[in-house]
Design an enzyme around this catalytic site. Structure first.
Site, PDB file in Angstrom:
ATOM      1  N   TYR A  66      30.132  40.737  62.539  1.00 49.64           N
ATOM      2  CA  TYR A  66      30.037  41.530  61.708  1.00 49.64           C
ATOM      3  C   TYR A  66      30.408  43.029  61.479  1.00 49.64           C
ATOM      4  CZ  TYR A  66      26.454  39.867  57.811  1.00 49.64           C
ATOM      5  OH  TYR A  66      26.184  39.749  56.849  1.00 49.64           O
ATOM      6  N   GLU A  68      29.945  46.132  59.206  1.00 49.67           N
ATOM      7  CA  GLU A  68      29.281  46.697  58.064  1.00 49.67           C
ATOM      8  C   GLU A  68      29.872  48.154  58.382  1.00 49.67           C
ATOM      9  OE1 GLU A  68      25.527  46.422  57.459  1.00 49.67           O
ATOM     10  OE2 GLU A  68      25.166  44.653  56.265  1.00 49.67           O
ATOM     11  N   ASP A 212      43.617  45.941  36.486  1.00 48.89           N
ATOM     12  CA  ASP A 212      43.444  44.477  37.098  1.00 48.89           C
ATOM     13  C   ASP A 212      44.996  43.730  36.721  1.00 48.89           C
ATOM     14  OD1 ASP A 212      42.321  42.485  37.724  1.00 48.89           O
ATOM     15  OD2 ASP A 212      40.815  42.213  36.205  1.00 48.89           O
ATOM     16  N   THR A 238      43.259  40.250  43.349  1.00 48.07           N
ATOM     17  CA  THR A 238      42.901  39.378  43.577  1.00 48.07           C
ATOM     18  C   THR A 238      44.445  39.526  44.786  1.00 48.07           C
ATOM     19  OG1 THR A 238      43.549  37.965  42.454  1.00 48.07           O
ATOM     20  CG2 THR A 238      41.245  38.319  42.267  1.00 48.07           C
ATOM     21  N   LYS A 241      45.954  34.920  44.300  1.00 53.66           N
ATOM     22  CA  LYS A 241      46.953  34.008  43.337  1.00 53.66           C
ATOM     23  C   LYS A 241      48.710  34.163  43.403  1.00 53.66           C
ATOM     24  CE  LYS A 241      43.223  34.848  40.090  1.00 53.66           C
ATOM     25  NZ  LYS A 241      42.170  35.828  39.330  1.00 53.66           N
TER      26      LYS A 241
HETATM   27  C1  LIG Z   1      40.906  35.831  38.578  1.00 53.37           C
HETATM   28  C2  LIG Z   1      40.519  37.006  37.957  1.00 53.37           C
HETATM   29  C3  LIG Z   1      39.998  37.642  38.603  1.00 53.37           C
HETATM   30  C4  LIG Z   1      38.186  37.070  39.584  1.00 53.37           C
HETATM   31  O1  LIG Z   1      39.143  36.570  40.653  1.00 53.37           O
HETATM   32  P1  LIG Z   1      37.933  36.459  41.410  1.00 53.37           P
HETATM   33  O2  LIG Z   1      38.260  35.410  42.730  1.00 53.37           O
HETATM   34  O3  LIG Z   1      38.035  34.427  40.459  1.00 53.37           O
HETATM   35  O4  LIG Z   1      36.166  37.089  41.252  1.00 53.37           O
HETATM   36  C5  LIG Z   1      39.458  38.875  37.359  1.00 53.37           C
HETATM   37  N1  LIG Z   1      40.193  40.056  36.494  1.00 53.37           N
HETATM   38  C6  LIG Z   1      41.682  39.007  36.382  1.00 53.37           C
HETATM   39  C7  LIG Z   1      42.197  39.605  35.659  1.00 53.37           C
HETATM   40  C8  LIG Z   1      41.970  37.645  37.120  1.00 53.37           C
HETATM   41  O5  LIG Z   1      42.538  37.085  36.667  1.00 53.37           O
END
Ligand SMILES: *Cc1c(COP(=O)(O)O)cnc(C)c1O
Length: 432
Positions: A66, A68, A212, A238, A241
């Site tokens: 843990y 935090e 994003d 993320t 991906k």
């Molecule tokens: C996949 C994605 C997210 C969210 O990610 P999660 O891990 O599924 O919560 C947010 N923004 C964009 C543009 C994404 O493609």
């Protein structure tokens, strides 16, 4: 049964003896998933295969701890090692993406974006983002998301004639609605994001610009898509991906926003970070800084372009006419097959895609007109652009078969897919 793979039980026992002994049911499911991932052509653009190194890092005793807080400022003792793990991850993240600050603790992309709201907005404040059916993400202010119910979401889309974002429309909306935060980036955007253009609008309207890059982080890291670093106040991504890391997320920012972001993630939104994931993120970031990864990122784009051209030549209608990145959004209206029926037939043929709304879709979100496909996972297997004609031909045959109900075509393609997958083993999976 084919000769090229080991017996699944043997594989599972050899590779996961403790799990197999304790819970053979779950061990068998993991093995079955392994086999599914090995045997299918995975075209979901948000999915990938992580390396064996990332897999190993994410399954470690780091998960027993843990932590935090942040390195040097924890609420629990015993952080001698964890602090080093997180510091390495942070340093690699800032270096790879060229941003001042990185927070590697968000549990996933959606919580990362929620932390952005917590850092910069009060409930009811206005956020400007791309609408979900036009290619944006739920967390960019879409109505069914907390971000669209607790905040006032104003949404931009793409032009009907070009399938592309119209920055004049974004600017008009921003001037009229005065959002505190503007999100750019999305989940079904096949074209390059003009970060500089968005930054100009954010500057003019006094908004915080959040890029994003969840889908395209790996392309940016590998130099196959322009970087938002010079333009965005905050970069949300993320890690699982195109970046090819574990399931997780990061928030990168300019120095002036570091404190707000850190406080929003912890204690604002989360408790203890998932240290095993932090370690695996660090490993993925190390891999992503290599020339080999840059070659991978460029090949992802080259494969998507090639696949787009092969599909277009077979009469497929690509939203925006093609792609600049790793994904293709296909409107199947002209093929007279709804997206869901096509996606299910493709799945039976071992080609894994998702059905997806297309811009101005007259059909319902749960039964839309299109499919979305991408090349990150197949490129991780080393499948070259020269195979994209074959892939497009399979998709074409199966989509036609989905309309005519000819299941023998589907079965035939299934066998051909297996043969190609056997020729290109996936990273992180056992080879038979
Ligand atoms: C996949 C994605 C997210 C969210 O990610 P999660 O891990 O599924 O919560 C947010 N923004 C964009 C543009 C994404 O493609």
């Amino acid at each position: 049964m084919r000769q090229t793979r080991e017996d699944p039980v043997t594989t599972s026992e050899n590779r996961r003896p403790a799990l197999t002994a304790t819970d053979p049911e779950l061990a068998a499911l993991v093995t079955a998933e392994e086999r599914l991932q090995a045997d299918t052509l995975r075209l979901i653009p948000s999915e990938n295969y992580v390396s064996a190194a990332v897999l190993e890092a994410s399954g470690t005793v780091l998960q027993n701890k843990y932590s935090e807080g942040y390195p040097g400022k924890r609420y629990y003792e015993g952080q001698q090692i964890i602090d080093q793990v997180e510091t390495v991850a942070v340093e690699r993240a800032t270096s790879l993406f060229g941003m001042d600050h990185a927070n590697v603790q968000p549990y996933s992309g959606s919580p990362a974006n929620l932390a952005v709201y917590l850092a910069f907005l009060q409930p009811g404040d206005t956020v400007l983002g791309m609408s979900l059916p036009m290619g944006g993400h739920l967390t960019h202010g879409w109505g069914v998301s907390a971000t669209g119910t607790w905040f006032r979401g104003v949404q931009y889309g793409v032009r009907r004639d070009t399938g592309r974002i119209d920055l004049d429309e974004v600017r008009d909306l921003a001037l009229a609605e005065r959002p505190k935060v503007i999100f750019c980036g999305g989940t079904a955007v096949p074209r390059e994001i003009d970060f500089a253009g968005f930054a100009e609008i954010a500057e003019e309207t006094g908004a915080v610009l959040v890029a994003d890059i969840a889908h395209i982080a790996g392309l940016i890291a590998g130099g196959a898509h322009p970087s938002p670093a010079p333009y965005a106040d905050v970069v949300s991504t993320t890690t699982h991906k195109t970046l090819r890391g574990p399931r997780g997320a990061m928030l990168l920012s300019r120095a002036e926003h570091a404190r707000a972001i850190d406080r929003a993630v912890f204690p604002g939104l989360q408790g203890g970070p998932h240290n095993q994931t932090t370690a695996a993120i660090a490993v993925a970031l190390k891999e992503a800084a290599t020339p080999g990864f840059s070659a991978y990122a460029h090949q992802v784009v080259a494969n998507a372009r090639a696949l787009g051209e092969e599909l277009a030549s077979r009469g497929f209608d690509l939203v925006s006419g093609g792609t600049d990145n790793h994904l293709l959004l296909i409107d199947l209206t002209g093929k007279d097959v709804p997206g869901k029926i096509a996606a299910k037939a493709l799945d039976r043929a071992g080609i894994v895609v998702n059905y997806n709304a297309v811009p101005y879709d007259p059909r319902k979100p749960f039964d839309p007109s299109g499919i979305r496909i991408g090349t990150p996972a197949l490129t991780s297997r080393g499948i070259p652009a020269s195979e994209m004609g074959t892939v497009a031909e399979w998709i074409d045959r199966v989509v036609v078969a989905a309309r005519t109900g000819d299941e023998t075509v589907v079965e035939k393609v299934r066998a051909e897919v297996r043969t190609l997958m056997d020729a290109y083993p996936a990273p992180g999976l056992p080879v038979g």
